[in-house]
Design a protein around this motif. Structure first.
Motif, PDB file in Angstrom:
ATOM      1  N   TRP A 159       0.812  -1.218   0.000  1.00 17.63           N
ATOM      2  CA  TRP A 159       0.000   0.000   0.000  1.00 17.63           C
ATOM      3  C   TRP A 159       0.844   1.266   0.000  1.00 17.63           C
ATOM      4  CZ3 TRP A 159       0.044   3.798   3.729  1.00 17.63           C
ATOM      5  CH2 TRP A 159       0.714   3.506   4.923  1.00 17.63           C
ATOM      6  N   ASP A 160       1.931   1.286   0.787  1.00 15.02           N
ATOM      7  CA  ASP A 160       2.698   2.525   0.873  1.00 15.02           C
ATOM      8  C   ASP A 160       3.466   2.806  -0.413  1.00 15.02           C
ATOM      9  OD1 ASP A 160       4.205   0.302   1.410  1.00 15.02           O
ATOM     10  OD2 ASP A 160       5.353   1.180   3.051  1.00 15.02           O
ATOM     11  N   GLY A 161       3.883   1.762  -1.120  1.00 12.52           N
ATOM     12  CA  GLY A 161       4.517   1.962  -2.420  1.00 12.52           C
ATOM     13  C   GLY A 161       3.549   2.525  -3.446  1.00 12.52           C
ATOM     14  N   ASN A 162       2.276   2.144  -3.332  1.00 13.84           N
ATOM     15  CA  ASN A 162       1.279   2.667  -4.265  1.00 13.84           C
ATOM     16  C   ASN A 162       1.170   4.187  -4.181  1.00 13.84           C
ATOM     17  OD1 ASN A 162       0.698   0.032  -5.011  1.00 13.84           O
ATOM     18  ND2 ASN A 162      -1.097  -0.139  -3.690  1.00 13.84           N
ATOM     19  N   GLU A 163       1.364   4.736  -2.992  1.00 18.25           N
ATOM     20  CA  GLU A 163       1.192   6.181  -2.809  1.00 18.25           C
ATOM     21  C   GLU A 163       2.366   6.985  -3.375  1.00 18.25           C
ATOM     22  OE1 GLU A 163       0.239   6.892   1.270  1.00 18.25           O
ATOM     23  OE2 GLU A 163      -1.784   6.069   1.058  1.00 18.25           O
ATOM     24  N   PHE A 208      -2.646   0.585   9.612  1.00 16.05           N
ATOM     25  CA  PHE A 208      -1.859  -0.544   9.098  1.00 16.05           C
ATOM     26  C   PHE A 208      -0.815  -0.984  10.108  1.00 16.05           C
ATOM     27  CE2 PHE A 208      -3.163   0.255   4.608  1.00 16.05           C
ATOM     28  CZ  PHE A 208      -3.364  -1.057   4.240  1.00 16.05           C
ATOM     29  N   GLU A 209      -0.172  -0.038  10.746  1.00 14.17           N
ATOM     30  CA  GLU A 209       0.938  -0.366  11.636  1.00 14.17           C
ATOM     31  C   GLU A 209       0.483  -0.859  13.002  1.00 14.17           C
ATOM     32  OE1 GLU A 209       3.900  -0.481  10.482  1.00 14.17           O
ATOM     33  OE2 GLU A 209       3.300   0.377   8.560  1.00 14.17           O
ATOM     34  N   PHE A 210      -0.666  -0.381  13.479  1.00 13.07           N
ATOM     35  CA  PHE A 210      -1.070  -0.668  14.854  1.00 13.07           C
ATOM     36  C   PHE A 210      -2.128  -1.758  14.982  1.00 13.07           C
ATOM     37  CE2 PHE A 210       1.047   3.317  15.494  1.00 13.07           C
ATOM     38  CZ  PHE A 210       1.553   3.231  16.785  1.00 13.07           C
ATOM     39  N   ARG A 211      -2.884  -2.014  13.919  1.00  8.24           N
ATOM     40  CA  ARG A 211      -4.009  -2.936  14.060  1.00  8.24           C
ATOM     41  C   ARG A 211      -3.572  -4.321  14.515  1.00  8.24           C
ATOM     42  NH1 ARG A 211      -6.640  -6.824  11.190  1.00  8.24           N
ATOM     43  NH2 ARG A 211      -8.887  -6.980  11.603  1.00  8.24           N
ATOM     44  N   PHE A 212      -2.524  -4.863  13.914  1.00 10.72           N
ATOM     45  CA  PHE A 212      -2.105  -6.221  14.252  1.00 10.72           C
ATOM     46  C   PHE A 212      -1.384  -6.291  15.593  1.00 10.72           C
ATOM     47  CE2 PHE A 212      -2.664  -6.902   9.654  1.00 10.72           C
ATOM     48  CZ  PHE A 212      -3.406  -8.070   9.695  1.00 10.72           C
ATOM     49  N   ARG A 213      -1.022  -5.127  16.137  1.00  9.82           N
ATOM     50  CA  ARG A 213      -0.337  -5.106  17.427  1.00  9.82           C
ATOM     51  C   ARG A 213      -1.272  -4.788  18.590  1.00  9.82           C
ATOM     52  NH1 ARG A 213       2.920  -3.900  13.389  1.00  9.82           N
ATOM     53  NH2 ARG A 213       5.117  -4.515  13.441  1.00  9.82           N
ATOM     54  N   ALA A 214      -2.509  -4.444  18.263  1.00 10.48           N
ATOM     55  CA  ALA A 214      -3.479  -4.111  19.307  1.00 10.48           C
ATOM     56  C   ALA A 214      -4.066  -5.388  19.906  1.00 10.48           C
ATOM     57  CB  ALA A 214      -4.588  -3.251  18.731  1.00 10.48           C
TER      58      ALA A 214
END
Length: 334
Positions: A54-58, A101-107
């Motif tokens: 996703w970040d490369g797309n931007e 994106f960064e926090f969802r899997f760590r919550a």
């Protein structure tokens, strides 16, 4: 032979914008579809399908904005004041989505908070982009070389329509993307969604296609005068054929055809927009030649773009190649 540098730069920016709409479109669409997923496990898979890329797309968004500033500074300085608020909303929404994106899997206890950050960030960014598109089609009030309109000129029924239309369009890209990237129940769910979303998208395309020439006599004359109507008729005909191909591809359980057809719908809509507004970079009447920077500036910058754009294409293609195939629960973004 001399090169028409403004024309070259218009092509570069148009290419960059389309690449952004295409590539960031389906991952924004994933966020739009997020709250409708059947389970948390499906939402994990949906996010994993775009998380590595996703970040490369931007990158294409950055390229388009900086190229507009460098090659057409008059357009940049005219359009941006007219669209400060929707552009600011878009940027803030993209930040929220990136944080999700960064926090969802760590919550551990409040994943729902990051789910909604992802959804609202994606939806608001998309809606703001649609408003920008609608305002661009309507045109801007210009006096001399400056924007002379009001702070909220962008807020009107037409721009709200294009904002809603882009929400549906990105959702279509996302559902067809999930057909490629998922399997089992998630893929079946994406297939069920695609047909009704396609109907909504076609309805928006139809309304915008009628409303736009009603707003601008010049555009109406361009599309409906003879012999233009004969020369340009392949665009709506091809749009209809691609819509049929998308519908048929979903019904026949094809995996790649629906996504390619969705891309085709976006491409033809983009072509139709270019035909309507050409050669204006600030509608209704500032052309790419009037808004361009000096030939020396455009020529100098072209050397850099000639290196940067192929590099972006290479690493984009490589990242999609590395993360090809189906996304599964036992492998993901952590």
């Amino acid at each position: 032979m001399s090169i028409d540098l403004p024309l070259v730069w218009a092509g570069i920016i148009a290419f960059g914008v389309f690449m952004y709409v295409l590539l960031d479109g389906f991952d924004l669409g994933i966020g739009i579809l997020f709250p409708f997923a059947r389970s948390g496990e499906d939402r994990d898979l949906m996010m994993n399908s775009v998380a590595p890329i996703w970040d490369g797309n931007e990158t294409w968004l950055v390229l388009g904005g900086t190229a507009l500033l460098a090659a057409f500074p008059l357009a940049y300085s005219t359009i941006l004041p007219a669209l400060y608020i929707p552009v600011l909303i878009m940027l803030i929404a993209l930040i929220f989505r990136g944080v999700a994106f960064e926090f969802r899997f760590r919550a551990n206890t409040k994943r729902w908070l990051w789910d909604w950050s992802f959804t609202l960030g994606s939806a608001l960014a998309t809606f703001a982009q649609g408003i920008v598109l609608g305002a661009f089609i309507r045109g801007f009030e210009i006096e001399g070389r400056h924007f002379a309109g009001g702070l909220f000129d962008w807020f009107n029924p037409f721009t709200l329509l294009t904002g809603a239309g882009l929400l549906a369009g990105y959702a279509l890209l996302a559902s067809t993307w999930l057909i490629i990237k998922s399997e089992g129940e998630l893929q079946a769910w994406a297939r069920r969604l695609t047909i009704p979303i396609l109907g909504i998208v076609l309805a928006f395309i139809g309304v915008v296609s009628v409303w736009t020439p009603l707003m601008h006599e010049e555009i109406a004359g361009r599309w409906f005068s003879w012999p233009n109507v004969a020369w340009l008729s392949p665009v709506p005909v091809a749009t209809a054929l691609i819509a049929v191909a998308l519908f048929t591809g979903v019904r026949r359980n094809h995996e790649i055809t629906p996504f390619l057809a969705a891309v085709g719908l976006f491409l033809l809509s983009y072509v139709g927009l270019a035909i309507s507004l050409w050669p204006n970079v600030v509608p209704p009447d500032i052309t790419i030649w009037e808004a361009s920077s000096s030939p020396a500036t455009q020529r100098f910058l072209l050397y850099g773009v000639a290196v940067v754009v192929p590099l972006i294409l290479v690493y984009t293609a490589y990242s999609y190649y590395v993360f090809r195939g189906k996304v599964r629960a036992d492998a993901g973004y952590h």
